[in-house]
Design a protein around this motif. Sequence first.
Motif, PDB file in Angstrom:
ATOM      1  N   ARG A  94       0.836  -1.212   0.000  1.00 48.14           N
ATOM      2  CA  ARG A  94       0.000   0.000   0.000  1.00 48.14           C
ATOM      3  C   ARG A  94       0.865   1.253   0.000  1.00 48.14           C
ATOM      4  NH1 ARG A  94      -4.583  -1.465  -1.937  1.00 48.14           N
ATOM      5  NH2 ARG A  94      -5.146   0.695  -1.560  1.00 48.14           N
ATOM      6  N   SER A  98       0.796   4.289  -2.608  1.00 51.41           N
ATOM      7  CA  SER A  98       0.728   5.721  -2.299  1.00 51.41           C
ATOM      8  C   SER A  98       1.740   6.500  -3.135  1.00 51.41           C
ATOM      9  CB  SER A  98       0.931   5.969  -0.804  1.00 51.41           C
ATOM     10  OG  SER A  98       2.266   5.727  -0.433  1.00 51.41           O
ATOM     11  N   THR A 101       0.330   6.696  -6.630  1.00 49.44           N
ATOM     12  CA  THR A 101      -0.778   7.650  -6.741  1.00 49.44           C
ATOM     13  C   THR A 101      -0.278   9.092  -6.714  1.00 49.44           C
ATOM     14  OG1 THR A 101      -1.164   7.435  -4.357  1.00 49.44           O
ATOM     15  CG2 THR A 101      -2.585   6.149  -5.814  1.00 49.44           C
ATOM     16  N   ILE A 102       0.833   9.336  -6.018  1.00 48.32           N
ATOM     17  CA  ILE A 102       1.430  10.687  -6.076  1.00 48.32           C
ATOM     18  C   ILE A 102       1.853  10.985  -7.515  1.00 48.32           C
ATOM     19  CG2 ILE A 102       3.435  12.065  -5.380  1.00 48.32           C
ATOM     20  CD1 ILE A 102       3.305  10.686  -2.658  1.00 48.32           C
TER      21      ILE A 102
ATOM     22  N   GLY B  11      -7.777   2.758   1.029  1.00 51.03           N
ATOM     23  CA  GLY B  11      -8.394   3.494  -0.070  1.00 51.03           C
ATOM     24  C   GLY B  11      -8.208   4.980   0.092  1.00 51.03           C
ATOM     25  N   PHE B  12      -8.315   5.430   1.335  1.00 55.70           N
ATOM     26  CA  PHE B  12      -8.151   6.852   1.612  1.00 55.70           C
ATOM     27  C   PHE B  12      -6.698   7.269   1.365  1.00 55.70           C
ATOM     28  CE2 PHE B  12      -8.318  10.748   4.130  1.00 55.70           C
ATOM     29  CZ  PHE B  12      -9.566  11.224   3.769  1.00 55.70           C
ATOM     30  N   VAL B  13      -5.755   6.351   1.659  1.00 54.19           N
ATOM     31  CA  VAL B  13      -4.344   6.643   1.400  1.00 54.19           C
ATOM     32  C   VAL B  13      -4.111   6.872  -0.091  1.00 54.19           C
ATOM     33  CG1 VAL B  13      -2.019   5.631   1.403  1.00 54.19           C
ATOM     34  CG2 VAL B  13      -3.440   5.485   3.441  1.00 54.19           C
ATOM     35  N   ASP B  14      -4.776   6.044  -0.922  1.00 56.68           N
ATOM     36  CA  ASP B  14      -4.655   6.214  -2.369  1.00 56.68           C
ATOM     37  C   ASP B  14      -5.185   7.580  -2.798  1.00 56.68           C
ATOM     38  OD1 ASP B  14      -3.524   3.771  -2.573  1.00 56.68           O
ATOM     39  OD2 ASP B  14      -5.301   2.746  -3.330  1.00 56.68           O
ATOM     40  N   PHE B  16      -5.461  10.147  -0.914  1.00 61.21           N
ATOM     41  CA  PHE B  16      -4.566  11.144  -0.338  1.00 61.21           C
ATOM     42  C   PHE B  16      -3.332  11.313  -1.223  1.00 61.21           C
ATOM     43  CE2 PHE B  16      -1.212  12.486   2.614  1.00 61.21           C
ATOM     44  CZ  PHE B  16      -1.820  13.601   3.167  1.00 61.21           C
ATOM     45  N   GLY B  17      -2.804  10.184  -1.742  1.00 61.75           N
ATOM     46  CA  GLY B  17      -1.640  10.242  -2.629  1.00 61.75           C
ATOM     47  C   GLY B  17      -1.948  11.016  -3.893  1.00 61.75           C
TER      48      GLY B  17
END
Lengths: 195, 141
Positions: A94, A98, A101-102, B11-14, B16-17
């Motif tokens: 995960r 992240s 996704t950034i 999911g929230f981390v995604d 947030f990213g």
Amino acid sequence: MHWHSVRSPFYHLLVGRRFGVSSAWERVVHWKVARETERSDQTLTAAPDDFQAALMAATQSQFGASGGGVAVSSPPRSGGGEHSPTTNSTPYDRQCHSLVTILLGAFGAALINGRFKIAGDMGPAFADIVVDGPLLWPNLFVGGVLVGIGTRMAGGCSSGHGMSGCSRLQPVSLVATSVFFGTAVAVSSLLLWVI
Amino acid sequence: MHATNQLRVHGFVDLFGLALGASLGMIGFGDFAELNAMFTLQDLRMLFTFMGAVAVAGALFYTFTKDRPKGPPIHRGIVPGAVLFGTGWAISGGCPSIPIVQLGTGYLPALMTMAGIATGMRAYRKLNARYSHFDTGACSI
């Protein structure tokens, strides 16, 4: 309803462990170690009674059947301590998500505002102030190495210490942010003065 | 943490990213000219943006929390680590998230900064285990 009892994702991110991009990097870079740690953690938390029995058996084999009155503590739970560098409630895959996704977020923003452009350099300002030509890539690598070592040595970066830690007024983050920002100001001013 | 809630957090981390990458790109943190203008105190807009984000996060944190987690203690690695980080940030234009933003904006040499960060982290783990033994209390979700 008390806000403190709301266990929403937002609440967790707000009050839980500090968010740190350097920590996500760390877990992705050392993904094998992170994977082993997570597996061990899962084993311990999945069967706490077995773990306790094994500890008791080991204790009794060492100190005798009476155990000498030794109490065996429960196994550690993940995500329970902010200070521990080994426990983490977000798995390394995960953390990798992240970082991706950034990248996607930045890509989307660049497309929307018309800034996206494939470039083999870092822009005219970088060439004027820092370095250009064949020294560009070695310079970026050395800078990256300093960032990698420095953020791990300091225990955080501009997001972990700067954003999360400073917003919580944690002394360690206030010190770290003052020092890394002050250093960046000094080095940048020096670069500008040299040119 | 409950498994379902943990999935929600992931999911929230995604999200947030995505938001972090988009906002950093839009603010201009990936642009070395803007970054250098902030560090040389010629243009403080990004600094004020950063301070505003810290203030908002702080206000939310202190509004919605009672039992506030303590941060890690100040340790011997803070000052030398922060000096190295600040130097690296100034000469490469990248704190750990910024090279990713730069790559998303199209700056291919940012891959070299990312390779450097990964190398530095691997080197630090070995050096710390062998010599310095700092317990830095890493931050993470």
